[in-house]
Design an enzyme around this catalytic site. Structure first.
Site, PDB file in Angstrom:
ATOM      1  N   GLU A  61       0.829  -1.212   0.000  1.00  0.00           N
ATOM      2  CA  GLU A  61       0.000   0.000   0.000  1.00  0.00           C
ATOM      3  C   GLU A  61       0.865   1.265   0.000  1.00  0.00           C
ATOM      4  O   GLU A  61       0.708   2.154  -0.836  1.00  0.00           O
ATOM      5  CB  GLU A  61      -0.922  -0.013   1.227  1.00  0.00           C
ATOM      6  CG  GLU A  61      -1.774   1.233   1.379  1.00  0.00           C
ATOM      7  CD  GLU A  61      -2.731   1.445   0.226  1.00  0.00           C
ATOM      8  OE1 GLU A  61      -3.605   0.590   0.007  1.00  0.00           O
ATOM      9  OE2 GLU A  61      -2.591   2.451  -0.481  1.00  0.00           O
TER      10      GLU A  61
ATOM     11  N   ASP B 219       1.538   4.039  -3.189  1.00  0.00           N
ATOM     12  CA  ASP B 219       1.200   5.447  -2.979  1.00  0.00           C
ATOM     13  C   ASP B 219       2.387   6.342  -3.317  1.00  0.00           C
ATOM     14  O   ASP B 219       2.271   7.317  -4.053  1.00  0.00           O
ATOM     15  CB  ASP B 219       0.760   5.691  -1.522  1.00  0.00           C
ATOM     16  CG  ASP B 219      -0.542   4.966  -1.179  1.00  0.00           C
ATOM     17  OD1 ASP B 219      -1.195   4.442  -2.110  1.00  0.00           O
ATOM     18  OD2 ASP B 219      -0.900   4.911   0.015  1.00  0.00           O
TER      19      ASP B 219
ATOM     20  N   SER C  77      -6.610   2.710  -4.773  1.00  0.00           N
ATOM     21  CA  SER C  77      -5.435   3.159  -4.031  1.00  0.00           C
ATOM     22  C   SER C  77      -4.409   3.783  -4.953  1.00  0.00           C
ATOM     23  O   SER C  77      -3.680   4.684  -4.550  1.00  0.00           O
ATOM     24  CB  SER C  77      -4.751   1.959  -3.382  1.00  0.00           C
ATOM     25  OG  SER C  77      -4.946   1.969  -2.024  1.00  0.00           O
TER      26      SER C  77
END
Ligand SMILES: *[C@@H]1O[C@H](CO)[C@@H](O)[C@H](O)[C@H]1NC(C)=O
Length: 582
Positions: A301, A305, A501
């Site tokens: 994650e 990002d 995401s």
């Protein structure tokens, strides 16, 4: 100025009167006349109680107080973000926001005497969140139980195993109900934030995580099988010709939770492969609320990002916020991060958040209070981009305890003061990603800026799904970007991931480029985007008109011409967006 002064004089008069009244009350406030502030009928689904938390467990309690001028922040937000308003982009300082949100003196007096009554030492109390929230440091669970008529327990998520300390209900003295907006952490089961990853799903063969280090195909062929690499995205969203040039003034922030760390080594490997001029890309890390930063244990994650924000915005400086608390998770991570960021004198102009949580796990009061914190960020000139979620209109069957079905939008997207990014795939034409989160909030009504766009969609929808969603609620997402089959590096290996995401940092990177240009030309940054986006800014987007977002065992909404609850207004075109700012 004269306008504000008038208000000031008036407020002295009213608080003078009411303050006297409160002083009179203070001697004998009926603290034991308590009423429920919020309570669930049962333990929220998928959580089970493990009984009392270990003795000695302490929590940081946040008590959000009603501001004296209830709508002042939101009014100011629309003034500074509505193109054409005389105060457009005239952002406020931290101190000015504190003035706007200050509670009435008698609110403070009442709450303080209640805390005193319970023996809470004033040295453990501080004012946070820009001036209307009291934080009580390290309150023992036993004391919190007494204070709030609560029963804090250790809860475990049945599927994931994470543990948090929460209560199913809590009460406040009747005398405080009007003054206190919400207390956190209490009934909002905000842990864990749902990470955005779309795991293997057969409805899209590209939505499969693979650990094969697939070689990049040649981009110039522009064939649909090309991976969604940085150069592809810069080409597709028309930003390849712009290089940021503000030398450090313009900053992009990435919010991280749950010990998800980004790796600088993986970022370097990613850039050396896909964007060689950015081989020295880097970021700084801010550790919040006791969270540590361990780059040797990166998480996909955090890596996606950072890697995709930098892919769009390099060499803009990036800050990664590593926000902690637990385990067991005693703290409210959202409140912890918002507390930290609102306390800063300087905040990054653009912030990306790729975590979300279904609206129905939150109390309405908690959600409204958290949303108001995002309004404070907007007033200070910050653009907040959040992912819309990966479950289409909702996960599973969306069946409620009473057997009825309700679509499930997620926080923070339900908040009208953030910009929500859904997912797309393919190109020529770009189409909706089937998992793109979208729908309508039950807690927040439709804001004026999207009235026309959303009601046009609803007219087209007609009676379909009537009663399964809130036709007067805030519609999400606002916009969209690529979210399927993105290569990232993790622990030195290349893998492919899918999820909204990825879409949020991609758009955040593009907004950050616009902010760079605005700052270079001596202007204020874009701030809260939506009033501009739904107006002139929409010309800077490619409308997505194909695809849908199934969920809740139903077909979902369809992407159509104009706004839709799958891809919003569409995907960005950097140079066209820039034209709308000239
Ligand atoms: C629908 O949205 C409105 C406006 O936010 C809200 O007042 C109402 O309670 C919502 N309805 C349901 C059933 O949640």
């Amino acid at each position: 100025m004269r306008y504000y002064r008038c208000i000031f004089v008036l407020s002295i008069l009213t608080t003078g009167l009411l303050g006297g009244f409160a002083k009179h009350l203070r001697l004998s406030p009926p603290w034991d006349d308590t009423h429920i502030k919020h309570s669930w009928n049962a333990v929220p689904k998928n959580w089970e109680s493990l009984g009392h938390p270990p003795s000695g467990t302490a929590i940081d309690l946040y008590i959000a107080l009603k501001p004296q001028r209830e709508n002042a922040v939101v009014d100011a937000l629309y003034e500074v973000s509505e193109p054409g308003h005389p105060r457009y982009r005239a952002y406020l300082t931290k101190e000015q926001v504190a003035d706007l949100v200050a509670p009435r003196p008698e609110t403070l007096e009442l709450v303080n005497s209640w805390l005193e009554h319970h023996g809470i030492s004033s040295s453990s109390i501080s004012m946070t969140h820009g001036g209307n929230t009291l934080m009580l440091k390290a309150v023992s669970v036993t004391q919190a139980d007494t204070l709030l008529g609560a029963s804090y327990q250790l809860y475990r998520h049945i599927e994931r195993g994470e543990t948090i300390v929460r209560t199913v209900g809590y009460s406040l003295p009747m005398a405080l109900h009007w003054h206190v907006l919400t207390v956190a952490p209490t009934t909002s089961f905000v842990f864990p934030p749902r990470t955005q990853w779309q795991t293997a799903q057969n409805r899209s063969d590209r939505a499969v995580k693979s650990t094969s280090g697939e070689p990049a195909t040649v981009l110039s062929s522009r064939a649909k099988v090309n991976p969604v690499t940085p150069s592809f995205l810069r080409w597709l969203y028309d930003s390849e010709a712009y290089t940021p040039n503000t030398h450090g003034e313009n900053v992009l922030g990435i919010v991280g939770f749950l010990g998800h760390y980004p790796s600088p080594a993986d970022l370097g490997a990613f850039m050396r492969k896909y964007l060689s001029e950015a081989g020295d890309a880097t970021f700084t890390v801010v550790e919040i609320n006791g969270e540590k930063y361990d780059p040797t244990h990166p998480h996909d994650e955090a890596n996606v990002d950072i890697q995709y924000a930098e892919a769009m915005a390099y060499p803009t400086p990036h800050i990664f916020y590593s926000t902690g608390g637990g385990p067991p998770r005693t703290d409210d991570i959202w409140m912890s991060w918002l507390k930290y960021i609102l306390d800063q004198e300087n905040i990054p102009q653009t912030i990306s958040i790729s975590y979300n949580i279904l609206e129905h796990f939150l109390s309405r009061e908690w959600a409204i209070n958290a949303c108001n914190q995002f309004a404070k960020l907007g007033v200070r000139g910050v653009s907040v981009l959040v992912s819309s979620g990966n479950k289409g209109i909702g996960p599973g069957t969306c069946m409620r305890d009473d057997g009825t079905v309700r679509f499930k939008p997620s926080f923070p997207g339900i908040c009208p003061y953030v910009t929500v990014v859904g997912g797309t795939t393919d190109f020529e034409p770009e189409v909706a990603a089937s998992f793109s989160g979208g729908g309508f909030s039950d807690y927040f009504k439709r804001p004026t800026y999207q009235e026309e766009a959303v009601s046009t969609f609803l007219q087209d929808l007609g009676n379909r799904y009537q009663g399964l969603y809130n036709a007067s609620g805030r519609g999400i997402p606002d916009i969209a970007a690529q979210a399927v089959g993105l290569p990232i590096f993790l622990n030195g290996n290349e893998i492919k991931v899918s999820g909204t995401s990825a879409a949020a940092p991609i758009v955040a990177g593009i907004i950050s480029l616009l902010n760079d240009w605005l700052i270079l030309t001596g202007q204020g940054p874009l701030g809260f985007l939506n009033p501009w986006l739904y107006g002139r800014g929409s010309r800077g987007f490619t409308d997505i008109t194909e695809g849908s977002n199934p969920g809740c065992n139903l077909d979902g909404f369809s992407a159509i011409a104009g706004w839709d609850p799958v891809t919003g207004l569409g995907t960005p075109r950097f140079r066209k967006m820039l034209e709308q700012l000239l």
